[in-house]
Scaffold this active site. Sequence first.
Site, PDB file in Angstrom:
ATOM      1  N   THR A  79       0.851  -1.265  -0.128  1.00 59.67           N
ATOM      2  CA  THR A  79      -0.037   0.102   0.024  1.00 59.67           C
ATOM      3  C   THR A  79       0.843   1.135  -0.163  1.00 59.67           C
ATOM      4  O   THR A  79       1.879   1.370   0.615  1.00 59.67           O
ATOM      5  CB  THR A  79      -0.866  -0.056   1.232  1.00 59.67           C
ATOM      6  OG1 THR A  79      -1.421  -1.232   1.221  1.00 59.67           O
ATOM      7  CG2 THR A  79      -2.004   1.125   1.365  1.00 59.67           C
ATOM      8  N   PRO A 132       0.369   6.044  -0.264  1.00 65.59           N
ATOM      9  CA  PRO A 132      -0.317   6.794   0.188  1.00 65.59           C
ATOM     10  C   PRO A 132      -1.539   7.071  -0.944  1.00 65.59           C
ATOM     11  O   PRO A 132      -2.763   7.303  -0.732  1.00 65.59           O
ATOM     12  CB  PRO A 132       0.389   8.054   0.618  1.00 65.59           C
ATOM     13  CG  PRO A 132       1.550   7.567   0.811  1.00 65.59           C
ATOM     14  CD  PRO A 132       1.817   6.465   0.067  1.00 65.59           C
ATOM     15  N   ALA A 150      -2.269   4.604  -3.501  1.00 64.65           N
ATOM     16  CA  ALA A 150      -2.818   3.503  -4.161  1.00 64.65           C
ATOM     17  C   ALA A 150      -2.750   2.282  -3.139  1.00 64.65           C
ATOM     18  O   ALA A 150      -1.775   2.054  -2.532  1.00 64.65           O
ATOM     19  CB  ALA A 150      -1.882   2.952  -5.169  1.00 64.65           C
ATOM     20  N   SER A 205      -6.579   0.002  -2.855  1.00 63.16           N
ATOM     21  CA  SER A 205      -7.077  -0.970  -3.384  1.00 63.16           C
ATOM     22  C   SER A 205      -6.662  -1.256  -4.801  1.00 63.16           C
ATOM     23  O   SER A 205      -6.737  -2.467  -5.193  1.00 63.16           O
ATOM     24  CB  SER A 205      -8.577  -0.569  -3.559  1.00 63.16           C
ATOM     25  OG  SER A 205      -9.214  -0.441  -2.362  1.00 63.16           O
ATOM     26  N   ARG A 210      -6.891 -14.070   2.573  1.00 63.64           N
ATOM     27  CA  ARG A 210      -8.136 -13.655   3.042  1.00 63.64           C
ATOM     28  C   ARG A 210      -8.942 -14.607   3.923  1.00 63.64           C
ATOM     29  O   ARG A 210      -9.709 -13.953   4.582  1.00 63.64           O
ATOM     30  CB  ARG A 210      -8.926 -13.600   1.501  1.00 63.64           C
ATOM     31  CG  ARG A 210      -8.646 -12.319   0.648  1.00 63.64           C
ATOM     32  CD  ARG A 210      -8.969 -12.223  -0.654  1.00 63.64           C
ATOM     33  NE  ARG A 210      -8.582 -10.863  -1.249  1.00 63.64           N
ATOM     34  CZ  ARG A 210      -8.194 -10.902  -2.350  1.00 63.64           C
ATOM     35  NH1 ARG A 210      -8.245 -11.819  -3.379  1.00 63.64           N
ATOM     36  NH2 ARG A 210      -7.764  -9.749  -2.870  1.00 63.64           N
ATOM     37  N   GLU A 252      -6.102  -6.068   3.380  1.00 65.68           N
ATOM     38  CA  GLU A 252      -6.137  -6.945   2.391  1.00 65.68           C
ATOM     39  C   GLU A 252      -7.454  -7.025   1.372  1.00 65.68           C
ATOM     40  O   GLU A 252      -7.841  -8.279   1.073  1.00 65.68           O
ATOM     41  CB  GLU A 252      -5.747  -8.711   2.974  1.00 65.68           C
ATOM     42  CG  GLU A 252      -4.536  -8.705   3.634  1.00 65.68           C
ATOM     43  CD  GLU A 252      -4.078 -10.009   3.876  1.00 65.68           C
ATOM     44  OE1 GLU A 252      -4.248 -11.030   3.320  1.00 65.68           O
ATOM     45  OE2 GLU A 252      -3.461  -9.991   5.031  1.00 65.68           O
ATOM     46  N   THR A 309     -10.761  -4.421   0.790  1.00 65.57           N
ATOM     47  CA  THR A 309     -11.900  -3.979   1.287  1.00 65.57           C
ATOM     48  C   THR A 309     -13.067  -4.760   0.676  1.00 65.57           C
ATOM     49  O   THR A 309     -13.065  -5.665   0.010  1.00 65.57           O
ATOM     50  CB  THR A 309     -12.367  -2.542   0.907  1.00 65.57           C
ATOM     51  OG1 THR A 309     -12.707  -2.438  -0.394  1.00 65.57           O
ATOM     52  CG2 THR A 309     -11.371  -1.536   0.964  1.00 65.57           C
TER      53      THR A 309
HETATM   54  C1  LIG Z   1      -5.101  -1.763  10.016  1.00 66.79           C
HETATM   55  C2  LIG Z   1      -4.090  -1.785   8.555  1.00 66.79           C
HETATM   56  C3  LIG Z   1      -3.183  -2.524   8.473  1.00 66.79           C
HETATM   57  C4  LIG Z   1      -2.579  -2.666   7.169  1.00 66.79           C
HETATM   58  N1  LIG Z   1      -1.744  -3.495   6.884  1.00 66.79           N
HETATM   59  C5  LIG Z   1      -1.019  -3.574   5.565  1.00 66.79           C
HETATM   60  C6  LIG Z   1       0.101  -4.185   5.503  1.00 66.79           C
HETATM   61  O1  LIG Z   1       0.907  -4.843   6.170  1.00 66.79           O
HETATM   62  N2  LIG Z   1       0.538  -4.141   4.192  1.00 66.79           N
HETATM   63  C7  LIG Z   1       0.061  -3.661   3.147  1.00 66.79           C
HETATM   64  O2  LIG Z   1       0.579  -3.439   1.909  1.00 66.79           O
HETATM   65  N3  LIG Z   1      -1.088  -2.604   3.341  1.00 66.79           N
HETATM   66  C8  LIG Z   1      -1.424  -2.660   4.450  1.00 66.79           C
HETATM   67  N4  LIG Z   1      -2.859  -2.089   4.742  1.00 66.79           N
HETATM   68  C9  LIG Z   1      -3.374  -1.323   3.754  1.00 66.79           C
HETATM   69  C10 LIG Z   1      -4.965  -1.926   3.206  1.00 66.79           C
HETATM   70  O3  LIG Z   1      -4.580  -3.037   2.399  1.00 66.79           O
HETATM   71  C11 LIG Z   1      -5.483  -0.902   2.408  1.00 66.79           C
HETATM   72  O4  LIG Z   1      -6.024   0.564   3.283  1.00 66.79           O
HETATM   73  C12 LIG Z   1      -6.600  -1.292   1.538  1.00 66.79           C
HETATM   74  O5  LIG Z   1      -6.364  -2.283   0.722  1.00 66.79           O
HETATM   75  C13 LIG Z   1      -7.670  -0.105   1.107  1.00 66.79           C
HETATM   76  O6  LIG Z   1      -6.931   0.829   0.222  1.00 66.79           O
HETATM   77  P1  LIG Z   1      -6.899   2.346   0.616  1.00 66.79           P
HETATM   78  O7  LIG Z   1      -6.660   2.628   2.080  1.00 66.79           O
HETATM   79  O8  LIG Z   1      -5.907   2.936  -0.195  1.00 66.79           O
HETATM   80  O9  LIG Z   1      -8.138   2.628   0.204  1.00 66.79           O
HETATM   81  P2  LIG Z   1      -8.943   3.087  -1.322  1.00 66.79           P
HETATM   82  O10 LIG Z   1      -8.247   2.109  -2.279  1.00 66.79           O
HETATM   83  O11 LIG Z   1      -8.621   4.477  -1.630  1.00 66.79           O
HETATM   84  O12 LIG Z   1     -10.522   3.048  -1.001  1.00 66.79           O
HETATM   85  C14 LIG Z   1     -11.285   3.686  -0.701  1.00 66.79           C
HETATM   86  C15 LIG Z   1     -12.906   3.435  -0.560  1.00 66.79           C
HETATM   87  O13 LIG Z   1     -13.123   2.952  -2.177  1.00 66.79           O
HETATM   88  C16 LIG Z   1     -13.533   1.850  -2.336  1.00 66.79           C
HETATM   89  N5  LIG Z   1     -13.088   1.306  -3.633  1.00 66.79           N
HETATM   90  C17 LIG Z   1     -11.729   1.551  -4.387  1.00 66.79           C
HETATM   91  N6  LIG Z   1     -11.741   0.794  -5.502  1.00 66.79           N
HETATM   92  C18 LIG Z   1     -13.121   0.406  -5.641  1.00 66.79           C
HETATM   93  C19 LIG Z   1     -13.844  -0.228  -6.741  1.00 66.79           C
HETATM   94  N7  LIG Z   1     -13.110  -0.511  -7.774  1.00 66.79           N
HETATM   95  N8  LIG Z   1     -14.991  -0.566  -6.626  1.00 66.79           N
HETATM   96  C20 LIG Z   1     -15.909  -0.114  -5.627  1.00 66.79           C
HETATM   97  N9  LIG Z   1     -15.028   0.295  -4.563  1.00 66.79           N
HETATM   98  C21 LIG Z   1     -13.768   0.847  -4.439  1.00 66.79           C
HETATM   99  C22 LIG Z   1     -12.802   1.012  -1.284  1.00 66.79           C
HETATM  100  O14 LIG Z   1     -13.617  -0.257  -1.000  1.00 66.79           O
HETATM  101  C23 LIG Z   1     -12.950   1.890  -0.090  1.00 66.79           C
HETATM  102  O15 LIG Z   1     -14.247   1.742   0.489  1.00 66.79           O
HETATM  103  C24 LIG Z   1      -3.456  -1.796   6.137  1.00 66.79           C
HETATM  104  C25 LIG Z   1      -4.397  -1.033   6.486  1.00 66.79           C
HETATM  105  C26 LIG Z   1      -5.140  -1.091   7.666  1.00 66.79           C
HETATM  106  C27 LIG Z   1      -6.143  -0.152   7.994  1.00 66.79           C
END
Ligand SMILES: Cc1cc2nc3c(=O)[nH]c(=O)nc-3n(C[C@H](O)[C@H](O)[C@H](O)COP(=O)(O)OP(=O)(O)OC[C@H]3O[C@@H](n4cnc5c(N)ncnc54)[C@H](O)[C@@H]3O)c2cc1C
Lengths: 391, 361
Positions: free
Chosen positions: A134, A136, A138, A140, A256, A371, A373
């Site tokens: 992940t 800032p 990118a 999902s 998952r 992992e 949403t």
């Molecule tokens: C406690 C915690 C631990 C974590 N640990 C790790 C780790 O160890 N390693 C790592 O790499 N990452 C880690 N993460 C990151 C995590 O994998 C991401 O936060 C997650 O994948 C979502 O990405 P984002 O935060 O950028 O949200 P975004 O991608 O910006 O999504 C924002 C919203 O938009 C929705 N959305 C996005 N795309 C679509 C679509 N195509 N269709 C419909 N809805 C969509 C999402 O569901 C979400 O509701 C962690 C996060 C947390 C909260």
Amino acid sequence: MDFSIDAKLRDRLEVERAWGRERVRPAGLEADRQGSPLAQDHPYFQDFVARGEGRTRWHGPGSKGEVPPPGVVVRALLVSEELAYWDRGVIVASPGPGLPEPNVLALGTEEQKERFLGPFVALDRPRWACFAMTEPSAGSDAAAICTTARKDGDHWILNGAKCFIGNASRADWILVQATLDPSKGRDAQRSFFVEKGTPGLGGFKIEKKMGLKAYESTSFSLVDCRVPASNLLGGEARYERRAGFKTAMRTFNAGRPVIAANAVGIGRAALDEALAFARNADRLGDPRIRDRIEALARRLRMARLCCLRAGWLADHGKPNIVEASMSKALGATVAEEATSLGMELLGAVGARGDHLIEKLYRDAKAMDIVEGTGQIQRVIMARQLVKLPRS
Amino acid sequence: MIDLDPGDDLELLRQTARSFALEELVPRLRDAEADRAVSASVRAAFAQIGLAGLELPESLGGAELGPLARAFVNEELGAGDAGAALALDPLGPALYPLLELGGEPALVEYGLPLLEEEGARAVLVCDDDASLEVVGDRLSGWVPWVPADRPDLVVVLTRDGALVLREGFESEVLRGAGLRAAGASALRFDAVPVAAQWRDTAAAARARGRARLYAASLLLGVLRHGAEFSRDYAQQRVAFGRPIAHHQGLAFLITDMHMAVEGARLLIHEAAWRAESAHPFEDAAASAWVETVSASVLVGPACVQILGGHGFMQDYPMEKAMREARALGLWLGGADAAREDAGRALCAGPPPVALSAGGIL
Ligand SMILES: Cc1cc2nc3c(=O)[nH]c(=O)nc-3n(C[C@H](O)[C@H](O)[C@H](O)COP(=O)(O)OP(=O)(O)OC[C@H]3O[C@@H](n4cnc5c(N)ncnc54)[C@H](O)[C@@H]3O)c2cc1C
């Protein structure tokens, strides 16, 4: 068909239950109260390692650690559920090769397994590893990451920023996902081992989170960070068309059902606490409350069965993409429902902020984010079920 | 240890039931609805594949298979035509009180005669809240709907036992909201003579549990069909330049319908496995039934919605699935009584709720 668990697993669950009650939950509550992750030298980690945990599944050159015997996944899921019941944050905080291990086992060269998993065979001290995808900008859309990797002689130079990475600042090495060319999407992605102390790896910032405080979720940067060419996971030869991205996603496919099992564990804990509270308050005679408790127990049972189904398919080498996503989407939702109902039953007591259910309510939310949403799980399922295009 | 492979026998049974449903039931489903019955040729085909005596004891010429086999078969028949499935099963879930409370003699006396008479039907009435009144050996009261035209035998399952009515009741034939191939009537009992009566609370609970699994698996079939048919349609139908399934609003609805069906199936199979392995299963069966009915509240209307106006028309089977799903969910006391049963059991248990207690999930 058989839905029973054997005596061996039952005994193991009893052991984990006792460990969970005595060590895991107190450690989780401690971290939650102090509002920061358990320190690396916390006695819990020492004892965890002394217990024989935190080791790799790799057992030396030629080891087939990547091919677990049938039944291992289902067993691991039930153990994981039991431990998450006591504290999911502490589970993630626990030492070990963690999230990247399956990728290293499946794709790493023998030399890489020796170098990076070797120290996890006979642990001299608690050690961590982690996986950084992940960024800032990118999450999902993992194909859109922009941390770059540029070849420079027999080194790679990495530049970029990662965020929310579990255990990053304490990890011996971080498996960093980077791209050779951001304009080329998935095809250009590669994974690199970046060892602790490598110049250019820095700016660690441990985030302040709503819940799951026992482990650190850390942001960091890579500034002209040079790693040897041999740190490219699998070596250059392995990277055929799009294999880079697929490698990274393998971690998540395997993960998952584990998140789903953790979510069920959290949900069960909330249900048990809610039941105990309602019983003490003499409210179980109210059919409105009984109905809602019944609904929760039923949905938790269903979520658990979905999770086990995904695991059982994996155990038998059958495709489980839909089932894995389904288990995670469902498990996370039910965990939220369970903790929310728990809060409702507590009433104003829940608002005080000092009840376990209140902590579980905060912890559970992350299960629908990490992992992939809930929405992304549905996207993945829809790709399989109705051929939803990628773009 | 957990093994979700149904094994060869169940798989074969499933395939047999599926082929029968696709070849015999589906092509005639509107005819069966209009006729309020299945045709003689369909009956003959059903008899030929040996599904008719699925759960009957071997000593009475049946296959003596258990709740898992019933769940597998009912899902397939329900996916074809749930009403026809009922019409094809003379005893239906009335079998369970006869077997659990009266044993083989009761089955021989009250059940077997129906098997020998073409089109004869028994109905099960779950009188969970004791709304029917028994005075001496006479029963009075009213049942607003059973899925059969003029049933030949009525088995009433109460909380503490069961009783059998053979004659003296009035049937008023109704249109029926769904399951019309099975028929529909209201029953009026005016001091009707009770032919047999048994008291055994535990056996009554087992019979109720098995009846709920019977209904749940039939309903599951309806839901699976609705979800799959509408999913296929959504991949063909184009709107705004792409298949409607590729608009995320529908894509997510389709995934949620899929999850609802799969989740309900797992609960049904687990409860059926418990019943089959002589573990306590009544609460699990109640939960499985409630969950399947809950799933039907989503899947029934949604499968019509996905087809838009076409879904509303009888040219497509989705409107039937929606009606069928709703009607089935009201059968055998509906979901509320089951919810109450499962809730009471859960709240009576000692804390904490260890879902993995005793070696069973
Ligand atoms: C406690 C915690 C631990 C974590 N640990 C790790 C780790 O160890 N390693 C790592 O790499 N990452 C880690 N993460 C990151 C995590 O994998 C991401 O936060 C997650 O994948 C979502 O990405 P984002 O935060 O950028 O949200 P975004 O991608 O910006 O999504 C924002 C919203 O938009 C929705 N959305 C996005 N795309 C679509 C679509 N195509 N269709 C419909 N809805 C969509 C999402 O569901 C979400 O509701 C962690 C996060 C947390 C909260």
